[in-house]
Design a protein around this motif. Sequence first.
Motif, PDB file in Angstrom:
ATOM      1  N   ALA A  53      -0.920  26.355  20.450  1.00 49.79           N
ATOM      2  CA  ALA A  53       0.372  26.975  20.777  1.00 49.79           C
ATOM      3  C   ALA A  53       0.655  26.898  22.273  1.00 49.79           C
ATOM      4  O   ALA A  53       1.784  26.592  22.689  1.00 49.79           O
ATOM      5  N   ALA A  54      -0.362  27.158  23.087  1.00 49.88           N
ATOM      6  CA  ALA A  54      -0.160  27.105  24.539  1.00 49.88           C
ATOM      7  C   ALA A  54       0.142  25.672  24.990  1.00 49.88           C
ATOM      8  O   ALA A  54       1.028  25.458  25.829  1.00 49.88           O
ATOM      9  N   LEU A  55      -0.575  24.711  24.434  1.00 49.94           N
ATOM     10  CA  LEU A  55      -0.334  23.312  24.804  1.00 49.94           C
ATOM     11  C   LEU A  55       1.062  22.862  24.382  1.00 49.94           C
ATOM     12  O   LEU A  55       1.755  22.177  25.148  1.00 49.94           O
ATOM     13  N   LEU A  56       1.489  23.246  23.201  1.00 48.59           N
ATOM     14  CA  LEU A  56       2.841  22.901  22.757  1.00 48.59           C
ATOM     15  C   LEU A  56       3.905  23.569  23.617  1.00 48.59           C
ATOM     16  O   LEU A  56       4.933  22.959  23.924  1.00 48.59           O
ATOM     17  N   ALA A  57       3.673  24.813  24.007  1.00 49.13           N
ATOM     18  CA  ALA A  57       4.650  25.520  24.852  1.00 49.13           C
ATOM     19  C   ALA A  57       4.802  24.836  26.206  1.00 49.13           C
ATOM     20  O   ALA A  57       5.924  24.608  26.679  1.00 49.13           O
ATOM     21  N   VAL A  58       3.675  24.492  26.822  1.00 48.11           N
ATOM     22  CA  VAL A  58       3.741  23.808  28.123  1.00 48.11           C
ATOM     23  C   VAL A  58       4.372  22.430  27.959  1.00 48.11           C
ATOM     24  O   VAL A  58       5.213  22.021  28.765  1.00 48.11           O
ATOM     25  N   GLY A  59       3.990  21.714  26.922  1.00 47.69           N
ATOM     26  CA  GLY A  59       4.584  20.400  26.659  1.00 47.69           C
ATOM     27  C   GLY A  59       6.081  20.484  26.432  1.00 47.69           C
ATOM     28  O   GLY A  59       6.841  19.624  26.884  1.00 47.69           O
ATOM     29  N   TRP A  60       6.526  21.525  25.741  1.00 45.02           N
ATOM     30  CA  TRP A  60       7.953  21.721  25.494  1.00 45.02           C
ATOM     31  C   TRP A  60       8.701  21.959  26.808  1.00 45.02           C
ATOM     32  O   TRP A  60       9.779  21.405  27.030  1.00 45.02           O
ATOM     33  N   LEU A  61       8.115  22.781  27.673  1.00 47.63           N
ATOM     34  CA  LEU A  61       8.741  23.046  28.969  1.00 47.63           C
ATOM     35  C   LEU A  61       8.813  21.778  29.819  1.00 47.63           C
ATOM     36  O   LEU A  61       9.815  21.513  30.486  1.00 47.63           O
ATOM     37  N   VAL A  62       7.743  20.996  29.807  1.00 47.86           N
ATOM     38  CA  VAL A  62       7.724  19.750  30.586  1.00 47.86           C
ATOM     39  C   VAL A  62       8.709  18.745  29.996  1.00 47.86           C
ATOM     40  O   VAL A  62       9.419  18.057  30.735  1.00 47.86           O
ATOM     41  N   ALA A  63       8.771  18.650  28.676  1.00 47.00           N
ATOM     42  CA  ALA A  63       9.686  17.707  28.032  1.00 47.00           C
ATOM     43  C   ALA A  63      11.139  18.026  28.356  1.00 47.00           C
ATOM     44  O   ALA A  63      11.992  17.130  28.394  1.00 47.00           O
ATOM     45  N   GLY A  64      11.428  19.281  28.621  1.00 45.17           N
ATOM     46  CA  GLY A  64      12.778  19.672  29.006  1.00 45.17           C
ATOM     47  C   GLY A  64      13.208  19.093  30.342  1.00 45.17           C
ATOM     48  O   GLY A  64      14.398  19.039  30.649  1.00 45.17           O
ATOM     49  N   GLN A  65      12.256  18.653  31.141  1.00 47.52           N
ATOM     50  CA  GLN A  65      12.571  18.066  32.454  1.00 47.52           C
ATOM     51  C   GLN A  65      12.904  16.581  32.358  1.00 47.52           C
ATOM     52  O   GLN A  65      13.359  15.998  33.329  1.00 47.52           O
ATOM     53  N   GLY A  66      12.621  15.973  31.218  1.00 47.75           N
ATOM     54  CA  GLY A  66      12.970  14.569  31.034  1.00 47.75           C
ATOM     55  C   GLY A  66      11.780  13.717  30.627  1.00 47.75           C
ATOM     56  O   GLY A  66      10.633  14.164  30.599  1.00 47.75           O
ATOM     57  N   ALA A  67      12.089  12.473  30.317  1.00 49.71           N
ATOM     58  CA  ALA A  67      11.080  11.544  29.833  1.00 49.71           C
ATOM     59  C   ALA A  67      10.039  11.214  30.895  1.00 49.71           C
ATOM     60  O   ALA A  67       8.861  11.018  30.579  1.00 49.71           O
TER      61      ALA A  67
END
Length: 100
Positions: A53-67
């Motif tokens: 869950a923590a890894l997905l949350a951080v990944g989601w936040l980073v993905a929001g910044q772009g490819a």
Amino acid sequence: MTAIDWTWVGWGALAGGFASALFFAGLAWGMTRALASTRPTMILMISGAVRIAALLAVGWLVAGQGASALGGFVLGFVLVRFAILIVARRPAPDRGASCN
């Protein structure tokens, strides 16, 4: 052609490396606790759920910044993973013959 924003690649790689280090530190902590426990399955399931869950949350936040940031995140995560595996797979040091 799409331009690569190297600043976001760097920030993504930093976030991925940090997330990877925490992910595998949590894995080591969970395994240590599980091996000393009478109910290891429960500890491993909770540890895995929290880490994922923590890894997905951080990944989601980073993905929001772009490819570019997401690509850096994946690169940072994989590089730290490989480094951790190299350290973990080292053979144990030879302690010499026992006196007894």
